[in-house]
Each structure stands twice: as C-alpha cells, then as structure tokens.
Scaffold this active site. Sequence first.
Site, PDB file in Angstrom:
ATOM      1  N   LEU A 125       1.006  -1.209  -0.196  1.00 58.33           N
ATOM      2  CA  LEU A 125      -0.056   0.123   0.017  1.00 58.33           C
ATOM      3  C   LEU A 125       1.055   1.268   0.061  1.00 58.33           C
ATOM      4  O   LEU A 125       0.565   2.218  -0.704  1.00 58.33           O
ATOM      5  CB  LEU A 125      -1.012  -0.223   1.165  1.00 58.33           C
ATOM      6  CG  LEU A 125      -1.871   1.065   1.567  1.00 58.33           C
ATOM      7  CD1 LEU A 125      -2.996   1.356   0.269  1.00 58.33           C
ATOM      8  CD2 LEU A 125      -2.685   1.100   2.759  1.00 58.33           C
ATOM      9  N   GLU A 364       0.799   0.257  10.014  1.00 58.80           N
ATOM     10  CA  GLU A 364      -0.570   0.080  10.012  1.00 58.80           C
ATOM     11  C   GLU A 364      -1.417   1.219  10.638  1.00 58.80           C
ATOM     12  O   GLU A 364      -2.411   1.071  11.558  1.00 58.80           O
ATOM     13  CB  GLU A 364      -0.926  -1.345  10.707  1.00 58.80           C
ATOM     14  CG  GLU A 364      -0.147  -2.334   9.928  1.00 58.80           C
ATOM     15  CD  GLU A 364      -0.601  -3.816  10.276  1.00 58.80           C
ATOM     16  OE1 GLU A 364      -1.619  -4.009  10.448  1.00 58.80           O
ATOM     17  OE2 GLU A 364       0.381  -4.599  10.093  1.00 58.80           O
TER      18      GLU A 364
HETATM   19  C1  LIG Z   1       8.675  -2.235   9.891  1.00 62.71           C
HETATM   20  C2  LIG Z   1       7.835  -1.437   9.011  1.00 62.71           C
HETATM   21  C3  LIG Z   1       7.210  -2.464   8.202  1.00 62.71           C
HETATM   22  C4  LIG Z   1       6.107  -1.767   7.216  1.00 62.71           C
HETATM   23  N1  LIG Z   1       5.478  -2.827   6.331  1.00 62.71           N
HETATM   24  C5  LIG Z   1       4.548  -2.269   5.404  1.00 62.71           C
HETATM   25  C6  LIG Z   1       3.857  -3.165   4.521  1.00 62.71           C
HETATM   26  O1  LIG Z   1       4.077  -4.413   4.706  1.00 62.71           O
HETATM   27  N2  LIG Z   1       2.979  -2.750   3.544  1.00 62.71           N
HETATM   28  C7  LIG Z   1       2.875  -1.270   3.626  1.00 62.71           C
HETATM   29  O2  LIG Z   1       2.147  -1.157   2.341  1.00 62.71           O
HETATM   30  N3  LIG Z   1       3.527  -0.352   4.216  1.00 62.71           N
HETATM   31  C8  LIG Z   1       4.226  -0.923   5.374  1.00 62.71           C
HETATM   32  N4  LIG Z   1       5.005  -0.049   6.135  1.00 62.71           N
HETATM   33  C9  LIG Z   1       4.945   1.329   5.936  1.00 62.71           C
HETATM   34  C10 LIG Z   1       4.051   2.163   7.030  1.00 62.71           C
HETATM   35  O3  LIG Z   1       2.797   1.523   6.976  1.00 62.71           O
HETATM   36  C11 LIG Z   1       4.139   3.713   6.781  1.00 62.71           C
HETATM   37  O4  LIG Z   1       5.490   3.846   7.147  1.00 62.71           O
HETATM   38  C12 LIG Z   1       3.096   4.272   7.687  1.00 62.71           C
HETATM   39  O5  LIG Z   1       1.901   4.344   7.242  1.00 62.71           O
HETATM   40  C13 LIG Z   1       3.365   5.731   7.715  1.00 62.71           C
HETATM   41  O6  LIG Z   1       3.855   6.361   6.568  1.00 62.71           O
HETATM   42  P1  LIG Z   1       4.903   7.403   6.313  1.00 62.71           P
HETATM   43  O7  LIG Z   1       6.154   6.586   6.663  1.00 62.71           O
HETATM   44  O8  LIG Z   1       5.000   7.727   4.794  1.00 62.71           O
HETATM   45  O9  LIG Z   1       4.780   8.419   7.108  1.00 62.71           O
HETATM   46  P2  LIG Z   1       4.021  10.072   6.911  1.00 62.71           P
HETATM   47  O10 LIG Z   1       2.356   9.574   6.589  1.00 62.71           O
HETATM   48  O11 LIG Z   1       4.824  10.734   6.032  1.00 62.71           O
HETATM   49  O12 LIG Z   1       3.862  10.495   8.504  1.00 62.71           O
HETATM   50  C14 LIG Z   1       4.974  11.226   9.026  1.00 62.71           C
HETATM   51  C15 LIG Z   1       4.645  11.883  10.275  1.00 62.71           C
HETATM   52  O13 LIG Z   1       3.513  12.558  10.117  1.00 62.71           O
HETATM   53  C16 LIG Z   1       2.223  12.412  10.747  1.00 62.71           C
HETATM   54  N5  LIG Z   1       0.931  12.555   9.910  1.00 62.71           N
HETATM   55  C17 LIG Z   1       0.759  12.193   8.926  1.00 62.71           C
HETATM   56  N6  LIG Z   1      -0.424  12.781   8.724  1.00 62.71           N
HETATM   57  C18 LIG Z   1      -1.081  13.112   9.819  1.00 62.71           C
HETATM   58  C19 LIG Z   1      -2.050  13.753  10.216  1.00 62.71           C
HETATM   59  N7  LIG Z   1      -3.373  13.945   9.205  1.00 62.71           N
HETATM   60  N8  LIG Z   1      -2.495  14.332  11.308  1.00 62.71           N
HETATM   61  C20 LIG Z   1      -1.307  14.158  12.174  1.00 62.71           C
HETATM   62  N9  LIG Z   1      -0.021  13.510  12.035  1.00 62.71           N
HETATM   63  C21 LIG Z   1      -0.048  13.095  10.746  1.00 62.71           C
HETATM   64  C22 LIG Z   1       2.484  10.803  10.973  1.00 62.71           C
HETATM   65  O14 LIG Z   1       1.603  10.155  12.078  1.00 62.71           O
HETATM   66  C23 LIG Z   1       4.061  10.773  11.228  1.00 62.71           C
HETATM   67  O15 LIG Z   1       4.347  10.992  12.664  1.00 62.71           O
HETATM   68  C24 LIG Z   1       5.917  -0.331   7.167  1.00 62.71           C
HETATM   69  C25 LIG Z   1       6.722   0.451   7.900  1.00 62.71           C
HETATM   70  C26 LIG Z   1       7.642  -0.012   8.820  1.00 62.71           C
HETATM   71  C27 LIG Z   1       8.336   0.819   9.862  1.00 62.71           C
END
Ligand SMILES: Cc1cc2nc3c(=O)[nH]c(=O)nc-3n(C[C@H](O)[C@H](O)[C@H](O)COP(=O)(O)OP(=O)(O)OC[C@H]3O[C@@H](n4cnc5c(N)ncnc54)[C@H](O)[C@@H]3O)c2cc1C
Length: 384
Positions: A125, A364
């Site tokens: 995703l 998640e």
């Molecule tokens: C170990 C690990 C395994 C993973 N496995 C998978 C997987 O199998 N499949 C998959 O699809 N993804 C996977 N991920 C990805 C994970 O789901 C994403 O990293 C997560 O959804 C956050 O997205 P981002 O890293 O782009 O952070 P961003 O969305 O850029 O967020 C950065 C910061 O901004 C904050 N933020 C963003 N929007 C808002 C809002 N509206 N209000 C307040 N705060 C906000 C967030 O809480 C965070 O603190 C994995 C991540 C890790 C670390």
Amino acid sequence: MDFGLSEQDAAVQAAVRAFAAEHLAPAARRADEEGAFDGTRVPLLGEAGLLGGPIDPAHGGRGWTHVQWALALMELGAVDSSWRGFATVQTCLCGMLIERFGTDAQRSALLPGLTSGRAIFAYALTEPEAGTDVASLRTTATADGDGWQLHGTKHWITNGGVADHIVVFANADPDAGKNGMACFLVAGDAAGLKREPMEGQELGHRASDHATLKFDGVRVGPDDVVGGVGGGFDVAMGGLGEGRLGVAAGAVGIQQAALDACLDWTRTRRQFGRRIGDFQLVQSDLAEMHAALESTRLLTLKAAWQRDHGEDNHRAVSVAKWAACEAAVMAADKAVLLHGARGYTSAYPVERLLRDAKGLQIYEGTAHIQRIIIARDLLGKESR
Ligand SMILES: Cc1cc2nc3c(=O)[nH]c(=O)nc-3n(C[C@H](O)[C@H](O)[C@H](O)COP(=O)(O)OP(=O)(O)OC[C@H]3O[C@@H](n4cnc5c(N)ncnc54)[C@H](O)[C@@H]3O)c2cc1C
C-alpha cells in the site's frame, strides 16, 4: 463478564508459547544481528496454525476465534516482533483480506498456500509520497484490453522481496480519488516488477524482509481484482482493521517480555547491598509496566471479543493499537534503563524490544492517526 480463558483459548496460548520457545526464541538474537529473513521457517509457522489461525477451515485455516488469534500473536510478539510482523502481514493483511473480499476462485487458489506457509504474501500500500494519506497513492492501473497495466512504486513492503503473491493497491481512475482505487493480486515473478531491498538498515524488525517494489507495466487481468474496481480503499482499510488488532497483540507481547526480563533482573541484580527491585523507584517502574500491560491486554482482548461477537470494533481496535504500542515503547524503554549498561547491548533482549516497539507505533496507522480515528468517532459528524 468472564475474564477467564476457555480451555480451548488456554490450549492455543500454551501451544504457541511452546512453539515460539522451541522454534523462534533460540534464533531471535542472531537473526536480528544478521538482519536476515529466514524463509525456511515459514512452513513451520503454517504447521503451528500461525498463518491461518483465524481463517475458516474450509479455506485451509484453523477457525480460531479472534481472541485465540490475539493470544497467539501476544506469544509471538513476546519472542520476536519480526515473526509476529510476518504473521500479521501474511494472515491479517493478506489472508483475511482475501477471505473477506476475494472471489471463491481466489480463495481456493491462494488461501491453502498462504495458511500452510507454502507461499509468502505481501501487502503493498505505502508509497514514497503516500504513507498515512493512503488515498493519495500514485500507482496507476491503466486499462489494457480486458485488464490493466500497473505503473508506480511501493516502499517499506514487508516480505516484498520474497513474496510469491503481492496484494497491490493502485488507482484505476485518479480523477475519482479514493473511489478509483482497486486492489490487485500480482505474482512475485510478474514481468515488469522490480524488487529491491530498502535502503539503509532498519531500527528494528531486522529479521524481516522490507522492499521497494517498482511496477513498470505489470499486467493484471479481471480475475486479479479483489473487491471490485473502485472498492480498493475499503479493501485496504478492511485489511488494516484486522492487522491493527494483530499489532496491538504484538505490542502486548513486547510488554510481557520487557516486564518478565525486568522481574528476573531486578530480583537478582544487587547494588548498595540489596536487590535493585527493593528500591522504590525501581518498584514504581515495575508497577507502571504491569498496570499498562494489564490494561492494554484487556483492551486488545475486548476488541478481539467484539469481533468474535460481530460487533463494530473499529474504535476499540484503534484504542487498543494506540494504547498497546505506546505502552510497549514505555515498557521497553524502562527495561533498558533497569538493566543499566547491560540493557544497552544485544547480549540482553531488551534493547531489541525497544527498537522493535518503535516500528509498531508507525505501521498500520501511526500513533497520530489512531488518535485521530478515535476522536473523530467520538465527535461524530457535525450536523448542519
Ligand atoms: C517495519 C515496517 C514495516 C512496514 N510494512 C509495510 C507493509 O508491509 N506494507 C505497507 O504498505 N507499508 C508498510 N510499512 C509502511 C507504513 O505503513 C508507513 O510507514 C506508515 O503508514 C506511515 O507512513 P509514512 O512513513 O509515509 O509517514 P507519513 O505519512 O509521512 O507521516 C509522517 C508523520 O506525520 C504524521 N502525520 C501524517 N498525517 C497526519 C495527520 N493527518 N495528522 C497528524 N499527523 C499526521 C504521522 O503520524 C507521522 O508521525 C511499514 C513500515 C515499517 C516501519
């Protein structure tokens, strides 16, 4: 109300505890230090029911209740978050998603391999520019004859480099926003798919496989769509709803492991002529860890129980996920401090718990997003 475990619940818990102690615990430290995913263990998890626990036996699962499944993931989480993460991705994000939204043909083609561990699954995703804001994903599905071609990039995909099957979210009608999203099944060896390990070394979950996936004209047909074109957002959220409960259970496991390690350590380590557990500041930490563990275990089991009883557990899952992950970070952080310098080395398990726990706060749905879901649900929509 009955807070006790049934005989069957206790049997699942005991079996998974024994399995994790025998098959996963001895290798956990080395796997973390080497940063290596060991795919040869996957069928073992399948045999133990850890990949099909809550899936219907008609589809190759064990038919465990969600309470039993949560108990199982608590045991895995206490031993190794990389394997708990694997089970959550394979079973919740992919297996339960296919069971709920897939066609009969998809269920019978894919679920036996998924639940037995003969096949590895990934859920793709997240994109470099679309993390929390799932609906803004840029991977497109462009019409091509009776099917589509996928173009785009996913990153941080657990099992992405090793998966036989990948559940991929793309937009078939970008003008429609999230209503254009669709979920597709893509083979790991599909033409046009390039898989690369993630750049850098992860803070935790180092024994997991995390990959960047590049889709350059990957062809999918009408039989590869799960949940209908336009239904992809609901399918994605349905998978995450199951996965978040699994993450909450894993976070409870981390807390149990942290507290158990600290009880052993503070009973035996002596300073100032006494065991350190006799100092009241240390007792305060142990009591806080215990109270958070008890409360988040109950929150997690309540959300699982609601699912078993067909109740809407949407808010309860976010409450459990947020509270248990915060508590896991708190518990692991305290555990490192209570172990002194020994807590700062991989010779003791607590520093790995802390590194792993941080990941649970992010994937998640981050700790921020869980609180937003909870508050929006409490407030309801403004009536105008
Ligand atoms: C170990 C690990 C395994 C993973 N496995 C998978 C997987 O199998 N499949 C998959 O699809 N993804 C996977 N991920 C990805 C994970 O789901 C994403 O990293 C997560 O959804 C956050 O997205 P981002 O890293 O782009 O952070 P961003 O969305 O850029 O967020 C950065 C910061 O901004 C904050 N933020 C963003 N929007 C808002 C809002 N509206 N209000 C307040 N705060 C906000 C967030 O809480 C965070 O603190 C994995 C991540 C890790 C670390």
